[in-house]
Scaffold this motif. Structure first.
Motif, mmCIF file in Angstrom:
data_model
loop_
_atom_site.group_PDB
_atom_site.id
_atom_site.type_symbol
_atom_site.label_atom_id
_atom_site.label_comp_id
_atom_site.label_asym_id
_atom_site.label_seq_id
_atom_site.Cartn_x
_atom_site.Cartn_y
_atom_site.Cartn_z
ATOM 1 N N ALA A 94 0.812 -1.205 0.000
ATOM 2 C CA ALA A 94 0.000 0.000 0.000
ATOM 3 C C ALA A 94 0.849 1.260 0.000
ATOM 4 C CB ALA A 94 -0.915 0.006 1.218
ATOM 5 N N ALA A 95 2.133 1.148 0.211
ATOM 6 C CA ALA A 95 2.991 2.319 0.279
ATOM 7 C C ALA A 95 3.173 2.938 -1.099
ATOM 8 C CB ALA A 95 4.349 1.917 0.846
ATOM 9 N N GLY A 97 5.682 0.412 3.892
ATOM 10 C CA GLY A 97 4.324 0.201 4.387
ATOM 11 C C GLY A 97 3.978 -1.264 4.475
ATOM 12 N N LEU A 98 2.797 -1.533 5.000
ATOM 13 C CA LEU A 98 2.295 -2.900 5.120
ATOM 14 C C LEU A 98 2.071 -3.524 3.750
ATOM 15 C CD1 LEU A 98 -0.457 -2.226 7.789
ATOM 16 C CD2 LEU A 98 1.732 -3.352 8.188
ATOM 17 N N TYR A 102 9.291 -2.327 6.942
ATOM 18 C CA TYR A 102 8.495 -3.539 7.074
ATOM 19 C C TYR A 102 9.102 -4.701 6.303
ATOM 20 C CZ TYR A 102 4.817 -0.563 8.931
ATOM 21 O OH TYR A 102 4.098 0.304 9.697
ATOM 22 N N VAL A 103 9.028 -5.881 6.920
ATOM 23 C CA VAL A 103 9.292 -7.136 6.231
ATOM 24 C C VAL A 103 7.985 -7.540 5.571
ATOM 25 C CG1 VAL A 103 9.786 -9.598 6.518
ATOM 26 C CG2 VAL A 103 11.045 -7.918 7.871
ATOM 27 N N HIS A 104 8.034 -7.988 4.333
ATOM 28 C CA HIS A 104 6.881 -8.561 3.644
ATOM 29 C C HIS A 104 7.196 -10.019 3.372
ATOM 30 C CE1 HIS A 104 5.366 -4.539 1.710
ATOM 31 N NE2 HIS A 104 5.419 -4.489 3.025
ATOM 32 N N ALA A 137 6.851 -4.812 11.350
ATOM 33 C CA ALA A 137 7.507 -3.504 11.457
ATOM 34 C C ALA A 137 8.769 -3.615 12.310
ATOM 35 C CB ALA A 137 6.553 -2.494 12.075
ATOM 36 N N TYR A 138 9.826 -2.938 11.869
ATOM 37 C CA TYR A 138 11.068 -2.877 12.637
ATOM 38 C C TYR A 138 11.702 -1.508 12.410
ATOM 39 C CZ TYR A 138 13.392 -3.700 8.161
ATOM 40 O OH TYR A 138 13.825 -3.595 6.863
ATOM 41 N N GLY A 139 12.668 -1.161 13.211
ATOM 42 C CA GLY A 139 13.326 0.134 13.083
ATOM 43 C C GLY A 139 12.672 1.162 13.988
ATOM 44 N N PRO A 140 13.095 2.429 13.842
ATOM 45 C CA PRO A 140 12.576 3.477 14.732
ATOM 46 C C PRO A 140 11.062 3.639 14.588
ATOM 47 C CG PRO A 140 13.980 4.424 13.011
ATOM 48 C CD PRO A 140 14.024 2.933 12.865
#
Length: 111
Positions: A20-21, A98-99, A79-81, A70-73
């Motif tokens: 979606a990003a 994004g997700l 995001y990992v997909h 989600a990871y990081g700040p």
């Protein structure tokens, strides 16, 4: 019927897991996706990344699902997909903005 299945799998492999990003969000190689090995199950992914991982089933093909982690700040997470077919990992990548989702945005970046 087999021809239809093969055409569908070919289209899936070409389109990737749609996100979606914004289209400019190209994945990077942060190494988070390497926590999942080829053939991992959806349960393996939930054990690896935790129950707070996002999960979406493809409304057009219930055998496919995509997990986002989600990871990081917190103010700018990556995001990992992870894309699954019949509960088995097909491919994964990280560094997305994004997700992952099966919604149809104007462009379909690769996973």
């Amino acid at each position: 019927m087999l021809r239809l299945v093969l055409c569908g799998l070919t289209a899936l492999s070409l389109s990737g897991c749609i996100e979606a990003a914004a289209p400019s969000s190209a994945p990077s190689a942060d190494g988070m996706a390497t926590k999942l090995k080829p053939g991992s199950s959806e349960n393996d992914a939930f054990l690896t990344f935790g129950p707070e991982s996002g999960f979406e089933r493809n409304p057009d093909n219930w055998d496919q699902s995509c997990l986002s982690y989600a990871y990081g700040p917190g103010d700018a997470p990556k995001y990992v997909h992870a894309l699954f077919e019949n509960g088995v990992l097909i491919r994964s990548s990280d560094g997305h903005d994004g997700l992952c989702t099966f919604a149809q945005p104007t462009s379909a970046p690769e996973i």
